[in-house]
Design an enzyme around this catalytic site. Structure first.
Site, short mmCIF file in Angstrom:
data_model
loop_
_atom_site.label_atom_id
_atom_site.label_comp_id
_atom_site.label_asym_id
_atom_site.label_seq_id
_atom_site.Cartn_x
_atom_site.Cartn_y
_atom_site.Cartn_z
N GLY A 139 0.58 -1.01 0.32
CA GLY A 139 0.36 -0.13 0.08
C GLY A 139 0.80 1.29 0.01
N LYS A 194 4.25 0.22 -9.75
CA LYS A 194 4.90 1.41 -9.17
C LYS A 194 5.51 1.78 -9.73
CE LYS A 194 5.78 1.24 -4.86
NZ LYS A 194 6.46 2.02 -4.21
N ASP A 247 -0.94 3.44 -3.75
CA ASP A 247 0.60 3.39 -4.13
C ASP A 247 0.97 4.09 -4.63
OD1 ASP A 247 3.01 2.60 -2.40
OD2 ASP A 247 2.55 0.40 -3.23
#
Length: 334
Positions: A139, A194, A247
């Protein structure tokens, strides 16, 4: 229920998790791979190298002995950088009690096998005939903020909902909230990919490209991350949740994010090799870029941002040229 928890890894995330677990009243042992690192922690309990100002609680037992670190453990948390997971777990697995749940907080993809952290751990445990259930936690979790008791949240994903709820209860505090999820694949792909987009975000910052560009990057980055995840079998909804969009936003905008910072230095004209040589911690996005590009090819998924980040990192392409190529791609519908 109070747990007896072993944390593997004495870095920033291991330190933060020790603070969270201590707040929940659990008994904690923290294992580090290097005796000198553990000895430094023993002196003043402060992780001065990776998380200055954050202290490992006094009640946490510190050790570099893999034979005794699992004594009585009811939960094990793995906070080891992805590219070191297989080697480290091969060292530790013989001493792990069979059946004790393992929680992975690593974010990345193993470059040689294209396996996610949970898959790497599962492979190693299988070699030693261990049958330990695995959960993953991910997260928008900047370690320094959590260590300062600033509010945060995460997702815990596991195929076994009872174990997910057990981990949720063990890690939850009045400043850190967890949600359960069954999509381990999606949560891990989101957490790894990410970092690649964060490298691109940093490059934009280094170029002083502006907030419009950053917003476009985050939005289109989420599109290609989701596209890959769904092609691999993940749930699309995972990528609009905490492990995905949450995130991604944090990693792309936080000045403390390692991957964004690396990208920024590249955008300013510094060489990747020189940047990495001065870092105290691991920028997972660099090796992960290779892995994500390989996964995109394997699953026949278009990932233009990932491709340009790869070209900049490993083929010496100029950041401005990469940005120009992205902006002048064939026009199409959203």
């Amino acid at each position: 229920m109070a747990e007896k928890i072993t944390i593997l890894g004495d870095g920033a995330m291991g330190t933060v998790c020790s603070i969270l677990f201590e707040a929940g009243g659990h008994s904690i042992t923290m294992w580090g791979a290097f005796e000198d690192s553990i000895e430094r922690l023993m002196q003043n309990r402060e992780n001065t190298r990776l998380l200055p100002g954050a202290k490992v609680p006094d009640s946490v037992r510190l050790t570099a002995n893999e034979r005794e670190c699992f004594n009585g453990s009811t939960l094990v948390l793995s906070a080891i950088p992805t590219q070191y997971l297989r080697k480290t777990w091969t060292r530790l697995a013989p001493h792990l009690p069979d059946g004790v749940p393992v929680i992975s907080v690593s974010k990345g993809i193993e470059t040689e096998t294209l396996e996610r952290p949970s898959e790497v751990v599962r492979d190693v445990l299988a070699e030693f005939e261990k049958h330990n259930p695995i959960a993953v936690v991910s997260g928008p979790n900047i370690a320094a903020e959590i260590a300062k008791y600033q509010p945060g949240s995460a997702v815990v994903a596991c195929a076994d909902d009872a174990i997910a709820k057990r981990v949720q209860a063990a890690m939850a505090t009045h400043w850190f909230r967890l949600y359960t999820n069954s999509d381990m694949l999606g949560v891990e792909i989101a957490g790894a990919s990410k970092n690649v987009i964060a490298l691109a975000a940093g490059m934009l910052d280094g170029l002083r490209a502006g907030n419009n560009a950053k917003s476009v990057l985050v939005t289109r980055g989420l599109v290609e991350i989701s596209r890959l995840g769904v092609a691999m079998g993940a749930a699309a909804s995972t990528f609009t949740g905490l492990a995905g969009l949450g995130d991604l936003i944090t990693t792309c905008v936080s000045p403390e994010g390692r991957n964004r910072s690396v990208g920024e230095q590249i955008g300013k004209g510094y060489k990747l090799s020189d940047i990495l040589a001065t870092m105290r911690s691991v920028a997972e996005g660099v090796p992960t870029t290779k892995a994500m590009r390989a996964l995109a090819v394997k699953h026949d998924v278009e990932m233009p941002i990932t491709e340009q980040v790869y070209q900049v990192l490993f083929n010496g392409k100029d950041c401005l040229a990469a940005l120009s190529d992205l902006m002048t791609r064939e026009l199409k519908a959203e």
